[in-house]
Write an enzyme that holds these catalytic residues in place. Structure first.
Site, PDB file in Angstrom:
ATOM      1  N   HIS A  43       6.677  38.351  38.051  1.00 25.46           N
ATOM      2  CA  HIS A  43       7.477  37.410  38.840  1.00 25.46           C
ATOM      3  C   HIS A  43       7.368  35.997  38.227  1.00 25.46           C
ATOM      4  O   HIS A  43       8.375  35.333  37.990  1.00 25.46           O
ATOM      5  CB  HIS A  43       6.973  37.433  40.292  1.00 25.46           C
ATOM      6  CG  HIS A  43       7.519  36.341  41.147  1.00 25.46           C
ATOM      7  ND1 HIS A  43       8.481  36.554  42.102  1.00 25.46           N
ATOM      8  CD2 HIS A  43       7.242  35.012  41.196  1.00 25.46           C
ATOM      9  CE1 HIS A  43       8.764  35.407  42.700  1.00 25.46           C
ATOM     10  NE2 HIS A  43       8.033  34.464  42.170  1.00 25.46           N
ATOM     11  N   GLU A  44       6.151  35.575  37.933  1.00 24.61           N
ATOM     12  CA  GLU A  44       5.957  34.239  37.354  1.00 24.61           C
ATOM     13  C   GLU A  44       6.595  34.147  35.969  1.00 24.61           C
ATOM     14  O   GLU A  44       7.122  33.100  35.591  1.00 24.61           O
ATOM     15  CB  GLU A  44       4.466  33.896  37.264  1.00 24.61           C
ATOM     16  CG  GLU A  44       3.733  33.839  38.603  1.00 24.61           C
ATOM     17  CD  GLU A  44       4.421  32.958  39.627  1.00 24.61           C
ATOM     18  OE1 GLU A  44       5.026  31.941  39.235  1.00 24.61           O
ATOM     19  OE2 GLU A  44       4.368  33.294  40.825  1.00 24.61           O
ATOM     20  N   HIS A  57      10.114  33.041  36.092  1.00 22.30           N
ATOM     21  CA  HIS A  57      10.246  31.580  36.214  1.00 22.30           C
ATOM     22  C   HIS A  57      10.091  30.927  34.845  1.00 22.30           C
ATOM     23  O   HIS A  57      10.797  29.993  34.503  1.00 22.30           O
ATOM     24  CB  HIS A  57       9.156  31.013  37.134  1.00 22.30           C
ATOM     25  CG  HIS A  57       9.339  31.364  38.577  1.00 22.30           C
ATOM     26  ND1 HIS A  57      10.537  31.264  39.220  1.00 22.30           N
ATOM     27  CD2 HIS A  57       8.452  31.803  39.510  1.00 22.30           C
ATOM     28  CE1 HIS A  57      10.387  31.621  40.489  1.00 22.30           C
ATOM     29  NE2 HIS A  57       9.135  31.961  40.693  1.00 22.30           N
ATOM     30  N   GLU A  70      13.611  32.354  43.379  1.00 22.84           N
ATOM     31  CA  GLU A  70      12.546  33.287  43.763  1.00 22.84           C
ATOM     32  C   GLU A  70      13.074  34.717  43.888  1.00 22.84           C
ATOM     33  O   GLU A  70      12.403  35.669  43.514  1.00 22.84           O
ATOM     34  CB  GLU A  70      11.889  32.853  45.080  1.00 22.84           C
ATOM     35  CG  GLU A  70      11.183  31.515  45.009  1.00 22.84           C
ATOM     36  CD  GLU A  70      10.045  31.497  43.986  1.00 22.84           C
ATOM     37  OE1 GLU A  70       9.492  32.573  43.669  1.00 22.84           O
ATOM     38  OE2 GLU A  70       9.729  30.400  43.486  1.00 22.84           O
TER      39      GLU A  70
HETATM   40 ZN    ZN Z   1       8.017  32.407  42.355  1.00 23.41          ZN
END
Ligand code: ZN
Length: 423
Positions: free
Chosen positions: A278-279, A282, A358
């Site tokens: 997930h990171e 980003h 997100e």
């Molecule tokens: Zn996040």
């Protein structure tokens, strides 16, 4: 007139507070919608009775504190102007030194000190609440140290900005907002660059991952996304909190992914890899840069509005607010007041943009790891460790949620699971 305005402002704040008390404690219904009952997003399926009632209680009080604290700041700045404190700070500053810059520094220290005192009770309540609910594990001394670092960091930052701002106002009464904005671009980029290496380490310790076996797995995943190994860090948070987190910070050569050690302690390897993926989204999709660009665009509009509103307020209420000229530093609380109001008003929009990023990161992560069991249980653990609300009331979601609600996040993963079950 002045007393009347003060009484009205306090009354308005009380009414506003009562409204939110009613909204959060009486009106809002935190139950998950009918169609999600019994699903993996329904907290009844993964929290025990005690955790359920604690998370409801805790979230309600936290939400109330959130909605009270920003308007409380507005009330503070308004009363500081109305009752002549700002004027007095200026007088004290002028009488202690004949140097302009030193006068500004002294004015600013008085204003910052009073603001610190005024907001301290709410901050302390918030800290002790999170301690009571065993979210925070931070001793008072350590918490106080962080508060003082906050104070001096803010003071230092404003000490750079404020003299430049008022100098610009004197140079160009009509265009200072534009020049101020132009100068804020390199300043913001510079601060973003410094943040992970200079500012964040003032609060916590950062180091390469301690668990070498896990590090190998994480770096293999990072390699798959073309993220250099030296950009993954662990931070010591266990002395401060029980909640879990990971984030991406910094720009250029200082860009990095940071995992809280609490996350590494509480989750198993597959769950950690999902959070990490997930990171990584980003990081590779450069969400930090989009964030900065959006913020800069909004701040251009914000500074223009601040300029218009400040002129209007001084023209209309200059007597009551004891500001004769916008370009006098006595108007600084008005600047802060308007800025804070605009930020609050813009937060539903900035939160919406953040929730969009997100959601993308969640989708990227599940596509990359393809382990929906690990993904869903990691979100369930995140909910438990932070006693967070799975399905927050609408206003809470709009103003507070930079991430989608756990209801949205887990049900997205469940859909993915159902879709891929037979593959
Ligand atoms: Zn996040």
């Amino acid at each position: 007139m002045v007393r009347k305005m003060g009484v009205y402002a306090v009354l308005a704040f009380c009414l506003y507070g009562l409204f939110f008390y009613w909204y959060l404690f009486q009106f809002a219904d935190a139950a998950v919608p009918f169609e999600f009952e019994g699903s993996k997003a329904d907290p009844i399926t993964f929290l025990n009775g005690r955790e359920l009632s604690l998370s409801e209680e805790y979230s309600k009080v936290r939400n109330l504190l959130f909605f009270l604290s920003t308007p409380f700041e507005w009330l503070f700045y308004f009363l500081i102007l109305l009752f002549g404190f700002s004027k007095a700070f200026k007088r004290w500053a002028d009488s202690s030194s004949k140097y302009k810059l030193l006068q500004t520094a002294i004015y600013l220290i008085w204003l910052s000190f009073f603001a610190f005192l005024a907001t301290f009770p709410l901050n302390y309540i918030s800290y002790s609440l999170s301690k009571t609910y065993h979210i925070s594990t931070q001793p008072f001394a350590s918490w106080m140290k962080d508060e003082l670092i906050d104070f001096w960091l803010n003071y230092g930052t404003w000490l750079i900005i404020v003299p430049v701002l008022y100098w610009l106002m004197k140079k160009s009464q009509k265009r200072w907002w534009l020049y101020g904005w132009l100068l804020s671009i390199p300043f913001t980029l510079f601060m973003m660059f410094l943040q992970p290496v200079v500012i964040d380490p003032l609060y916590n310790d950062f180091y390469p991952l301690k668990n070498k076996e896990l590090e190998t797995k994480i770096l293999a995943l990072a390699d798959k996304a073309d993220i250099p190994a030296q950009h993954v860090f662990e931070v010591n948070m266990a002395d401060k909190t029980n909640s879990l987190n990971a984030y991406v910070a910094g720009i250029g050569s200082n860009a990095r992914i940071v995992l809280w050690d609490t996350t590494l302690n509480r989750l198993n390897d597959n769950q950690i890899l999902f959070i990490m993926a997930h990171e990584m989204c980003h990081y590779v999709e450069k969400h930090v840069y989009f964030g900065i660009a959006g913020y800069l665009l909004l701040s251009l509009l914000g500074l223009y509005l601040t300029y218009r509103l400040m002129n209007w307020a001084v023209r209309r209420y200059g007597n009551e607010l004891k500001i004769t000229d916008v370009r006098d530093i006595r108007s600084l609380p008005l600047f802060f007041l308007i800025l804070s109001m605009l930020l609050f008003a813009a937060s539903p929009l900035t939160n919406l943009a953040s929730r969009y990023q997100e959601t993308r990161a969640d989708k990227y992560a599940i596509e990359m790891t393809k382990n929906s069991e690990a993904a869903i249980t990691s979100f369930q653990e995140l909910t438990r460790s932070g006693l967070s609300q799975v399905n927050p009331p609408l206003l809470v979601k709009l103003f507070r949620y930079t991430h989608p609600s756990m209801l949205d996040r887990i049900s997205m993963l469940e859909e993915y699971e159902i879709k891929h079950r037979n593959e």
